[in-house]
Design a protein around this motif. Structure first.
Motif, PDB file in Angstrom:
ATOM      1  N   VAL A  14       0.832  -1.204   0.000  1.00 52.57           N
ATOM      2  CA  VAL A  14       0.000   0.000   0.000  1.00 52.57           C
ATOM      3  C   VAL A  14       0.865   1.252   0.000  1.00 52.57           C
ATOM      4  O   VAL A  14       0.669   2.176  -0.811  1.00 52.57           O
ATOM      5  CB  VAL A  14      -0.947  -0.002   1.222  1.00 52.57           C
ATOM      6  CG1 VAL A  14      -1.675   1.341   1.350  1.00 52.57           C
ATOM      7  CG2 VAL A  14      -1.961  -1.133   1.111  1.00 52.57           C
ATOM      8  N   ILE A  15       1.829   1.313   0.894  1.00 51.43           N
ATOM      9  CA  ILE A  15       2.636   2.527   1.053  1.00 51.43           C
ATOM     10  C   ILE A  15       3.463   2.824  -0.190  1.00 51.43           C
ATOM     11  O   ILE A  15       3.695   3.985  -0.542  1.00 51.43           O
ATOM     12  CB  ILE A  15       3.545   2.391   2.287  1.00 51.43           C
ATOM     13  CG1 ILE A  15       2.690   2.328   3.559  1.00 51.43           C
ATOM     14  CG2 ILE A  15       4.534   3.534   2.369  1.00 51.43           C
ATOM     15  CD1 ILE A  15       1.842   3.554   3.811  1.00 51.43           C
ATOM     16  N   GLU A  16       3.910   1.779  -0.882  1.00 50.59           N
ATOM     17  CA  GLU A  16       4.727   1.985  -2.082  1.00 50.59           C
ATOM     18  C   GLU A  16       3.942   2.580  -3.242  1.00 50.59           C
ATOM     19  O   GLU A  16       4.527   3.170  -4.154  1.00 50.59           O
ATOM     20  CB  GLU A  16       5.340   0.648  -2.516  1.00 50.59           C
ATOM     21  CG  GLU A  16       6.436   0.145  -1.590  1.00 50.59           C
ATOM     22  CD  GLU A  16       6.828  -1.290  -1.898  1.00 50.59           C
ATOM     23  OE1 GLU A  16       6.271  -1.862  -2.876  1.00 50.59           O
ATOM     24  OE2 GLU A  16       7.679  -1.846  -1.177  1.00 50.59           O
ATOM     25  N   ASP A  17       2.615   2.450  -3.212  1.00 47.12           N
ATOM     26  CA  ASP A  17       1.806   2.860  -4.359  1.00 47.12           C
ATOM     27  C   ASP A  17       0.879   4.040  -4.085  1.00 47.12           C
ATOM     28  O   ASP A  17       0.520   4.764  -5.003  1.00 47.12           O
ATOM     29  CB  ASP A  17       0.973   1.671  -4.846  1.00 47.12           C
ATOM     30  CG  ASP A  17       0.326   1.921  -6.194  1.00 47.12           C
ATOM     31  OD1 ASP A  17       0.969   2.542  -7.064  1.00 47.12           O
ATOM     32  OD2 ASP A  17      -0.831   1.515  -6.379  1.00 47.12           O
ATOM     33  N   PHE A  18       0.499   4.243  -2.836  1.00 45.82           N
ATOM     34  CA  PHE A  18      -0.490   5.257  -2.507  1.00 45.82           C
ATOM     35  C   PHE A  18       0.106   6.349  -1.614  1.00 45.82           C
ATOM     36  O   PHE A  18       0.978   6.070  -0.788  1.00 45.82           O
ATOM     37  CB  PHE A  18      -1.683   4.629  -1.771  1.00 45.82           C
ATOM     38  CG  PHE A  18      -2.460   3.640  -2.585  1.00 45.82           C
ATOM     39  CD1 PHE A  18      -3.525   4.049  -3.374  1.00 45.82           C
ATOM     40  CD2 PHE A  18      -2.130   2.293  -2.565  1.00 45.82           C
ATOM     41  CE1 PHE A  18      -4.254   3.132  -4.118  1.00 45.82           C
ATOM     42  CE2 PHE A  18      -2.840   1.368  -3.307  1.00 45.82           C
ATOM     43  CZ  PHE A  18      -3.905   1.796  -4.095  1.00 45.82           C
ATOM     44  N   ASP A  19      -0.400   7.556  -1.776  1.00 46.48           N
ATOM     45  CA  ASP A  19      -0.040   8.666  -0.899  1.00 46.48           C
ATOM     46  C   ASP A  19      -1.016   8.650   0.273  1.00 46.48           C
ATOM     47  O   ASP A  19      -2.069   9.293   0.242  1.00 46.48           O
ATOM     48  CB  ASP A  19      -0.128   9.986  -1.665  1.00 46.48           C
ATOM     49  CG  ASP A  19       0.283  11.183  -0.821  1.00 46.48           C
ATOM     50  OD1 ASP A  19       0.857  10.971   0.266  1.00 46.48           O
ATOM     51  OD2 ASP A  19       0.010  12.330  -1.241  1.00 46.48           O
ATOM     52  N   VAL A  20      -0.682   7.902   1.299  1.00 48.29           N
ATOM     53  CA  VAL A  20      -1.591   7.687   2.425  1.00 48.29           C
ATOM     54  C   VAL A  20      -1.588   8.910   3.325  1.00 48.29           C
ATOM     55  O   VAL A  20      -0.550   9.323   3.851  1.00 48.29           O
ATOM     56  CB  VAL A  20      -1.190   6.425   3.213  1.00 48.29           C
ATOM     57  CG1 VAL A  20      -2.039   6.280   4.472  1.00 48.29           C
ATOM     58  CG2 VAL A  20      -1.340   5.189   2.320  1.00 48.29           C
ATOM     59  N   GLY A  21      -2.789   9.468   3.540  1.00 50.58           N
ATOM     60  CA  GLY A  21      -2.906  10.677   4.340  1.00 50.58           C
ATOM     61  C   GLY A  21      -3.169  10.437   5.806  1.00 50.58           C
ATOM     62  O   GLY A  21      -3.015  11.351   6.626  1.00 50.58           O
ATOM     63  N   ALA A  22      -3.591   9.229   6.173  1.00 54.86           N
ATOM     64  CA  ALA A  22      -3.815   8.875   7.578  1.00 54.86           C
ATOM     65  C   ALA A  22      -3.941   7.370   7.677  1.00 54.86           C
ATOM     66  O   ALA A  22      -4.348   6.695   6.725  1.00 54.86           O
ATOM     67  CB  ALA A  22      -5.067   9.552   8.139  1.00 54.86           C
ATOM     68  N   VAL A  23      -3.610   6.845   8.853  1.00 53.56           N
ATOM     69  CA  VAL A  23      -3.671   5.409   9.124  1.00 53.56           C
ATOM     70  C   VAL A  23      -4.476   5.190  10.398  1.00 53.56           C
ATOM     71  O   VAL A  23      -4.377   5.978  11.344  1.00 53.56           O
ATOM     72  CB  VAL A  23      -2.260   4.805   9.307  1.00 53.56           C
ATOM     73  CG1 VAL A  23      -2.336   3.306   9.583  1.00 53.56           C
ATOM     74  CG2 VAL A  23      -1.381   5.100   8.103  1.00 53.56           C
ATOM     75  N   LYS A  24      -5.285   4.140  10.422  1.00 53.37           N
ATOM     76  CA  LYS A  24      -5.907   3.710  11.675  1.00 53.37           C
ATOM     77  C   LYS A  24      -5.606   2.237  11.900  1.00 53.37           C
ATOM     78  O   LYS A  24      -5.462   1.471  10.947  1.00 53.37           O
ATOM     79  CB  LYS A  24      -7.414   3.950  11.665  1.00 53.37           C
ATOM     80  CG  LYS A  24      -8.196   3.032  10.748  1.00 53.37           C
ATOM     81  CD  LYS A  24      -9.532   2.582  11.348  1.00 53.37           C
ATOM     82  CE  LYS A  24      -9.371   1.592  12.477  1.00 53.37           C
ATOM     83  NZ  LYS A  24     -10.668   1.014  12.944  1.00 53.37           N
ATOM     84  N   THR A  25      -5.460   1.868  13.152  1.00 54.69           N
ATOM     85  CA  THR A  25      -5.310   0.460  13.478  1.00 54.69           C
ATOM     86  C   THR A  25      -6.530   0.013  14.273  1.00 54.69           C
ATOM     87  O   THR A  25      -7.101   0.769  15.058  1.00 54.69           O
ATOM     88  CB  THR A  25      -4.040   0.183  14.308  1.00 54.69           C
ATOM     89  OG1 THR A  25      -4.169   0.772  15.608  1.00 54.69           O
ATOM     90  CG2 THR A  25      -2.811   0.726  13.612  1.00 54.69           C
ATOM     91  N   GLY A  26      -6.947  -1.217  14.039  1.00 52.12           N
ATOM     92  CA  GLY A  26      -8.042  -1.820  14.778  1.00 52.12           C
ATOM     93  C   GLY A  26      -7.559  -3.084  15.453  1.00 52.12           C
ATOM     94  O   GLY A  26      -6.564  -3.077  16.171  1.00 52.12           O
TER      95      GLY A  26
END
Length: 305
Positions: free
Chosen positions: A74-86
């Protein structure tokens, strides 16, 4: 005749959580919530669960190295603006998530899924202990009263207890803590959620939403030399209680709503207040499905877009 493509470029958020076969909680609720907020949701699956509205029958944890592989993809392909953990399921997965997020520059919302609705502990003592490192990485940690009690190793039964727990979590390294008040004793007609923002947080103002009133109390004041205030800011958010037991997935949806808002660029306090306010609609208009109490409806969040 062909038509031109007219794509959109929404913000991106990532959920690191377990799968709910019944669709009411876990990554299923997370992705629905993110979509409702106009955010493209990506997912790292930590476990699959055989569950429905009546309860959990079986859990199968994903190997920690595969969790890392999913995250890297995911991180290699997308510009992730926020992360949540469950749900992180095991100590190795908690430790893996902590290591991965240590090099993540995006805001991190930690929903510490530790205690079942029945009160049963869901994690081993080793996994609970491993959360210490993840809390230090969290922009925001969002425990309910039972989970806060596990994290601080003490009772959390009143709004005052919730504030003390929030302060303790911030003292342990979290940027902020939202201790959810649905299970606290007190006024049965109101739910009081307590947000503690470390380092003084944002300026103290009284704000009102459609169904939420925030009462701010600074823990101290400016330093003697007029420098930056270091005491936490405490914000109490009061909302009307919805008379229902159909709250399956509420914690997942709330933390995902906050993450989605952070991915959209909202300040932390605004993101939390808006998400808490929107939970009212998600619970009131919940899904009447299955033979259990039912689930919240994350597609109807009042998100102000």
């Amino acid at each position: 005749m062909t038509r031109d493509r007219d794509p959109v470029s929404p913000p991106v958020a990532l959920t690191i959580a377990g799968s709910d076969a019944g669709g009411g909680a876990g990554i299923q609720a997370d992705l629905k919530t993110m979509t409702a907020h106009g955010v493209f949701g990506t997912a790292v699956v930590t476990a699959t669960t055989a569950q429905n509205t009546r309860g959990v029958e079986d859990v199968h944890a994903v190997p920690a190295d595969h969790v890392a592989s999913q995250y890297d993809a995911v991180i290699e392909d997308f510009d992730v603006g926020a992360v949540k953990t469950g749900m992180l399921a095991t100590a190795p997965i908690v430790e893996t998530a902590t290591g991965l997020l240590a090099r993540c520059s995006a805001p991190v919302v930690v929903d510490p899924v530790m205690v079942a609705a029945t009160g049963d502990r869901l994690l081993s003592p080793a996994a609970e202990e491993a959360y210490e490192g993840l809390i230090e990485r969290a922009t925001l940690v969002t425990p309910n009263a039972d989970e806060a009690a596990v994290l601080v190793d003490g009772p959390v039964e009143t709004p005052a207890d919730a504030e003390a727990a929030g302060r303790e979590l911030v003292a342990r390294g979290a940027g902020a803590a939202l201790v959810k008040g649905g299970h606290l004793s007190g006024d049965g007609e109101r739910v009081v959620d307590t947000l503690v923002i470390g380092g003084g947080g944002e300026d103290n103002e009284e704000a009102e939403g459609d169904e939420a009133v925030e009462d701010d109390e600074a823990g101290g004041g400016d330093e003697a030399d007029g420098g930056t205030r270091t005491d936490p800011t405490v914000v109490r958010i009061e909302t009307p209680r919805v008379a229902t037991d159909a709250t399956h997935g509420s914690g997942c949806a709330l933390s995902s709503a906050i993450a989605a808002r952070l991915a959209r660029g909202e300040p932390l306090r605004e993101a939390v207040a808006g998400a808490v306010d929107g939970m009212g609609a998600a619970i009131r208009r919940g899904y009447d499905v299955g033979d259990g109490p039912g689930a919240v409806n994350p597609t109807v969040f009042d998100d102000g877009r």
